[in-house]
Enzyme design. Structure first.
Site, PDB file in Angstrom:
ATOM      1  N   HIS A 295      77.676 -39.357 -96.889  1.00 38.58           N
ATOM      2  CA  HIS A 295      75.991 -39.253 -97.367  1.00 38.58           C
ATOM      3  C   HIS A 295      75.658 -40.618 -97.938  1.00 38.58           C
ATOM      4  O   HIS A 295      74.561 -41.070 -98.337  1.00 38.58           O
ATOM      5  CB  HIS A 295      75.561 -38.168 -97.961  1.00 38.58           C
TER       6      HIS A 295
ATOM      7  N   ASP B 150      72.851 -40.336 -75.591  1.00 34.50           N
ATOM      8  CA  ASP B 150      73.264 -40.215 -74.098  1.00 34.50           C
ATOM      9  C   ASP B 150      74.282 -41.145 -73.951  1.00 34.50           C
ATOM     10  O   ASP B 150      73.539 -42.551 -73.982  1.00 34.50           O
ATOM     11  CB  ASP B 150      72.064 -40.326 -73.296  1.00 34.50           C
TER      12      ASP B 150
END
Length: 446
Positions: free
Chosen positions: A166, A390
């Site tokens: 983070h 994808d």
């Protein structure tokens, strides 16, 4: 427990495939604030195309989830996103965390799991088990900025676990990286790459830092925590809303409010009832909001770093739960969002600049505990490209955090990968004792 023998087949570092800037990247106050969160664990599931079901473990043969192709694409993506190939270190002069952009690389793990198939995880919420199985094991104190694990399952499908630190970036930036990496894998050199902006001085504190007196009425810097008694376990569950249910809620709020405001208002009311809070107690809804669009001048749309501050809406329990209050509650939330402007954002940055402990060196882990019973935190990933990953073998069938942060958190995620149906998933983490009543309220009041 799941029959879960995950064997690591390979573990290596993938470095940028071209020369990248070698420099120390100083972190902004908003980055330093989130450094103690460590790595965010996310898992994506991909169904195998029918033809490869005969040999589920023929990985790396140029077929489904060809590992060599994924590594090559990652090496290309890390050229533009070079901080993710660096290491978290301490700037000795300032005694402050920074990212050493040294191109050492991201961790890439390949594993196989003969005991489990994708169907075993349908509708399963985040759990320590999910994280343990599929997210690469990076220690909380590890300086690695990013790690991924590709696990080939019994059914021929794949679980892709990711862990991005983070301190490097928020969810918006992380999804930008995964979109880019997957596009380079899918489309090769024909991929369209929007370059990230690494100028973190854009979110530096003012000199001298100053907090506007109005800011603290809507800006909510701290999370109130309490220790959960061991006999009150916290559980996570995924709850789905159809597009019609979401539309109905927005109508019930009088129209003109965002999906986030409508759903959050409904969830907040149901949580107050399920927890049986006293009518005169003060309750707060807190939520992270990105300051990307409210800055003046606006931040570059592809700014790569943390842009999150926390806002809150508050009220008495009786005002939040009264029968006709839904439009007013949604209005309180929308009102907090509307107050986001350049001054509020700058005040928040300056507040953290003044209150962050200097010389903290290594990030200290987040303290344990749950959000106090009067508070609720809702994190929205709505409208984020969460399914837009994808690699050339289809979009993920599901995506979620692998492990919940703590009790009292709710995550909102788009429901269907085409994004057209308007449905959504809600990941709820709360006391098991209250969850049944919460769900009853959630659906009876729709």
């Amino acid at each position: 427990a799941m029959d879960s023998d995950v064997q690591v087949v390979e573990s290596c570092l993938v470095a940028p495939c071209e020369e990248t800037p070698r420099r120390a990247l100083a972190l902004s106050p908003l980055d330093l604030l989130l450094a103690n969160r460590g790595h965010t664990p996310i898992v994506y599931f991909y169904l195998a195309p029918p033809r490869s079901s005969t040999s589920p473990f023929a990985a790396g043969d140029g077929g489904f989830f060809d590992v060599a192709r994924m590594k090559t694409a990652m090496g290309k993506a890390l050229v533009a996103f070079y901080p993710l190939a660096g290491r978290l270190t301490v700037d000795d002069d300032r005694d402050q965390l920074q990212i050493d952009c040294n191109a050492e690389g991201a961790l890439f793990v390949v594993a196989r799991c003969t005991g489990l198939a994708i169907d075993d995880f349908d509708g399963l919420g985040p759990s320590p088990e999910l994280k343990h199985l599929f997210v690469p094991r990076v220690d909380a104190s590890s300086p690695i900025m990013m790690a991924v694990q590709v696990t080939f399952l019994r059914c021929g499908g794949v679980a892709l676990g990711t862990a991005v630190h983070h301190a490097a970036v928020d969810a918006i930036g992380a999804f930008h990286f995964f979109q880019t990496w997957s596009a380079l894998c899918r489309d090769g050199d024909g991929a369209v790459v929007e370059l990230p902006c690494h100028d973190r001085t854009l979110l530096g504190a003012r000199s001298p830092p100053v907090v506007h007196p109005d800011a603290l009425s809507v800006f909510c810097p701290t999370l109130k925590l309490c220790q959960a008694p061991s006999d009150h376990p916290v559980v996570s569950e995924v709850i789905s809303f159809s597009g019609d249910q979401v539309a109905g809620l927005k109508n019930a709020c009088g129209g003109g409010v965002s999906t986030f405001s409508a759903v959050s208002a409904h969830v907040w009311r149901c949580v107050c009832v399920a927890r049986r809070l006293p009518a005169d107690a003060k309750t707060r809804l807190t939520f992270p909001a990105s300051i990307r669009r409210c800055m003046s001048p606006p931040l570059p749309s592809r700014y790569f770093g943390n842009t999150i501050i926390w806002l809150c809406a508050a009220g008495l329990v009786e005002d939040i739960t009264s029968p006709d209050a839904l439009p007013a509650v949604a209005g309180r939330i929308s009102g907090a969002v509307r107050r986001m402007d350049d001054e509020l954002a700058r005040s928040a940055i300056d507040y953290f600049e003044m209150t962050l402990e200097k010389g903290s060196g290594r990030p200290s882990p987040s303290p344990p505990g749950n959000v106090v019973a009067t508070d609720l935190r809702v994190v929205s990933w709505l409208r984020m490209p969460v399914y837009d990953v994808d690699f050339g073998w289809g979009k993920p069938t599901q995506m979620q955090r692998a492990e919940s942060e703590r009790g009292g958190f709710v995550y909102l995620i788009n429901g269907d990968d085409d994004g057209g149906g308007g449905g959504m998933h809600m990941v709820v983490c709360m006391e098991a004792a209250n969850l049944m009543e919460f769900k009853r309220q959630l659906y009876t009041k729709l």
